[in-house]
Design an enzyme around this catalytic site. Structure first.
Site, PDB file in Angstrom:
ATOM      1  N   ARG A 102      -3.030 -14.489   4.778  1.00 45.50           N
ATOM      2  CA  ARG A 102      -2.532 -15.330   3.688  1.00 45.50           C
ATOM      3  C   ARG A 102      -3.243 -16.679   3.645  1.00 45.50           C
ATOM      4  NH1 ARG A 102       3.811 -13.388   4.230  1.00 45.50           N
ATOM      5  NH2 ARG A 102       3.733 -11.872   2.517  1.00 45.50           N
ATOM      6  N   THR A 129       4.911 -16.654   4.641  1.00 44.38           N
ATOM      7  CA  THR A 129       5.000 -16.266   3.229  1.00 44.38           C
ATOM      8  C   THR A 129       4.222 -17.203   2.308  1.00 44.38           C
ATOM      9  OG1 THR A 129       7.216 -15.412   3.692  1.00 44.38           O
ATOM     10  CG2 THR A 129       6.639 -15.751   1.372  1.00 44.38           C
ATOM     11  N   PHE A 147      12.983 -15.979  -8.112  1.00 37.74           N
ATOM     12  CA  PHE A 147      11.565 -15.606  -8.262  1.00 37.74           C
ATOM     13  C   PHE A 147      11.364 -14.123  -8.562  1.00 37.74           C
ATOM     14  CE2 PHE A 147      12.489 -15.535  -3.630  1.00 37.74           C
ATOM     15  CZ  PHE A 147      12.136 -14.219  -3.320  1.00 37.74           C
ATOM     16  N   GLU A 187      10.313   1.659   3.411  1.00 34.31           N
ATOM     17  CA  GLU A 187       9.164   1.308   2.568  1.00 34.31           C
ATOM     18  C   GLU A 187       8.056   2.359   2.658  1.00 34.31           C
ATOM     19  OE1 GLU A 187       9.840  -3.548   2.750  1.00 34.31           O
ATOM     20  OE2 GLU A 187       8.071  -2.686   3.706  1.00 34.31           O
ATOM     21  N   ARG A 223       2.707  -8.771  10.831  1.00 35.53           N
ATOM     22  CA  ARG A 223       3.268 -10.025  10.316  1.00 35.53           C
ATOM     23  C   ARG A 223       2.483 -11.223  10.874  1.00 35.53           C
ATOM     24  NH1 ARG A 223       7.195  -9.788   6.144  1.00 35.53           N
ATOM     25  NH2 ARG A 223       7.350 -11.998   6.666  1.00 35.53           N
ATOM     26  N   TYR A 242      11.272  -4.284  -4.479  1.00 29.23           N
ATOM     27  CA  TYR A 242      11.780  -5.617  -4.157  1.00 29.23           C
ATOM     28  C   TYR A 242      13.249  -5.782  -4.530  1.00 29.23           C
ATOM     29  CZ  TYR A 242       7.273  -7.615  -2.727  1.00 29.23           C
ATOM     30  OH  TYR A 242       6.121  -7.926  -2.059  1.00 29.23           O
TER      31      TYR A 242
HETATM   32  N1  UDP Z   1       8.110 -14.942  -3.121  1.00 30.17           N
HETATM   33  C1  UDP Z   1       8.024 -15.813  -4.199  1.00 30.17           C
HETATM   34  N2  UDP Z   1       8.689 -17.018  -4.125  1.00 30.17           N
HETATM   35  C2  UDP Z   1       9.442 -17.365  -3.041  1.00 30.17           C
HETATM   36  C3  UDP Z   1       9.532 -16.466  -1.960  1.00 30.17           C
HETATM   37  C4  UDP Z   1       8.862 -15.262  -2.030  1.00 30.17           C
HETATM   38  O1  UDP Z   1       7.367 -15.522  -5.186  1.00 30.17           O
HETATM   39  O2  UDP Z   1      10.025 -18.475  -3.029  1.00 30.17           O
HETATM   40  C5  UDP Z   1       7.424 -13.627  -3.189  1.00 30.17           C
HETATM   41  C6  UDP Z   1       6.188 -13.551  -2.280  1.00 30.17           C
HETATM   42  O3  UDP Z   1       5.186 -12.782  -2.938  1.00 30.17           O
HETATM   43  C7  UDP Z   1       6.762 -12.825  -1.063  1.00 30.17           C
HETATM   44  C8  UDP Z   1       7.747 -11.862  -1.717  1.00 30.17           C
HETATM   45  O4  UDP Z   1       8.320 -12.611  -2.786  1.00 30.17           O
HETATM   46  O5  UDP Z   1       5.756 -12.176  -0.322  1.00 30.17           O
HETATM   47  C9  UDP Z   1       8.833 -11.356  -0.807  1.00 30.17           C
HETATM   48  O6  UDP Z   1       9.489 -12.466  -0.222  1.00 30.17           O
HETATM   49  P1  UDP Z   1       9.867 -12.474   1.321  1.00 30.17           P
HETATM   50  O7  UDP Z   1      10.796 -13.622   1.549  1.00 30.17           O
HETATM   51  O8  UDP Z   1      10.347 -11.111   1.717  1.00 30.17           O
HETATM   52  O9  UDP Z   1       8.481 -12.830   2.041  1.00 30.17           O
HETATM   53  P2  UDP Z   1       7.500 -11.925   2.928  1.00 30.17           P
HETATM   54  O10 UDP Z   1       8.344 -10.973   3.730  1.00 30.17           O
HETATM   55  O11 UDP Z   1       6.568 -11.216   1.978  1.00 30.17           O
HETATM   56  O12 UDP Z   1       6.756 -12.911   3.791  1.00 30.17           O
HETATM   57 MG    MG Z   2       9.810  -9.670   3.094  1.00 30.23          MG
END
Ligand code: UDP
Ligand code: MG
Length: 143
Positions: A103, A92, A58, A127, A86, A50
């Site tokens: 989700r 998210t 976060f 990844e 996705r 990450y």
């Molecule tokens: N996350 C979080 N708080 C936030 C946004 C994201 O804890 O406000 C975490 C969540 O587990 C997410 C990961 O960070 O899946 C990666 O964030 P991203 O924006 O890449 O979202 P994703 O691609 O997983 O939908």
């Molecule tokens: Mg992401």
């Protein structure tokens, strides 16, 4: 286009016993599981995975969450695998994710959201290589 993407069943979903149901959704949607492993991420592994989010507020909590229990990491292959995964995942924030999405059905909030999925071809490539050697990735089964 035939694509590969990286999926992670996150510690919250593994803990609640949803691994099988989540993998089932990938296969039912026509995605082949061409590599699969269960592991517990070290802090170093999670921080690196990450790293793109390292300046975000976060980040620390996210790394801690990702290390809180085993995860199930897989490579999915199929037509438009990145976008398809996705779509199966949903947005998210689990509280905004519709029922029927992974989700929406298995996530809790914006952090504990059950699954990770690569967001584009470049990140998918990076990844996949982050978790798997070439020898661990198998061709999909033919009929
Ligand atoms: N996350 C979080 N708080 C936030 C946004 C994201 O804890 O406000 C975490 C969540 O587990 C997410 C990961 O960070 O899946 C990666 O964030 P991203 O924006 O890449 O979202 P994703 O691609 O997983 O939908
Ligand atoms: Mg992401």
């Amino acid at each position: 286009m035939l694509e590969r993407t990286l999926s992670i069943v996150k510690p919250d979903a593994v803990r609640r016993g949803a691994t099988g149901e989540i993998l089932q959704r990938f296969e039912s949607a026509g995605l082949s599981i061409i590599a699969l492993k269960k592991l517990r991420m070290s802090e170093e592994l999670a921080r690196g995975f990450y790293a793109v989010h390292r300046e975000r507020p976060f980040y620390g909590d996210l790394v801690k969450f990702m290390c809180s229990g085993p995860v199930v990491v897989s490579v999915l292959q199929g037509a438009e695998a990145i976008a398809k995964n996705r779509a199966l995942m949903g947005p998210t924030d689990s509280t905004q994710a519709p029922p029927g999405t992974i989700r929406g059905d298995f996530g809790t909030d914006i952090e504990q959201n059950a699954v990770h999925g690569s967001d584009g071809p470049e990140t998918a490539r990076a990844e996949i290589a982050y978790f798997f050697n070439a020898s661990e990735i198998l061709a999909p089964c033919e009929a």
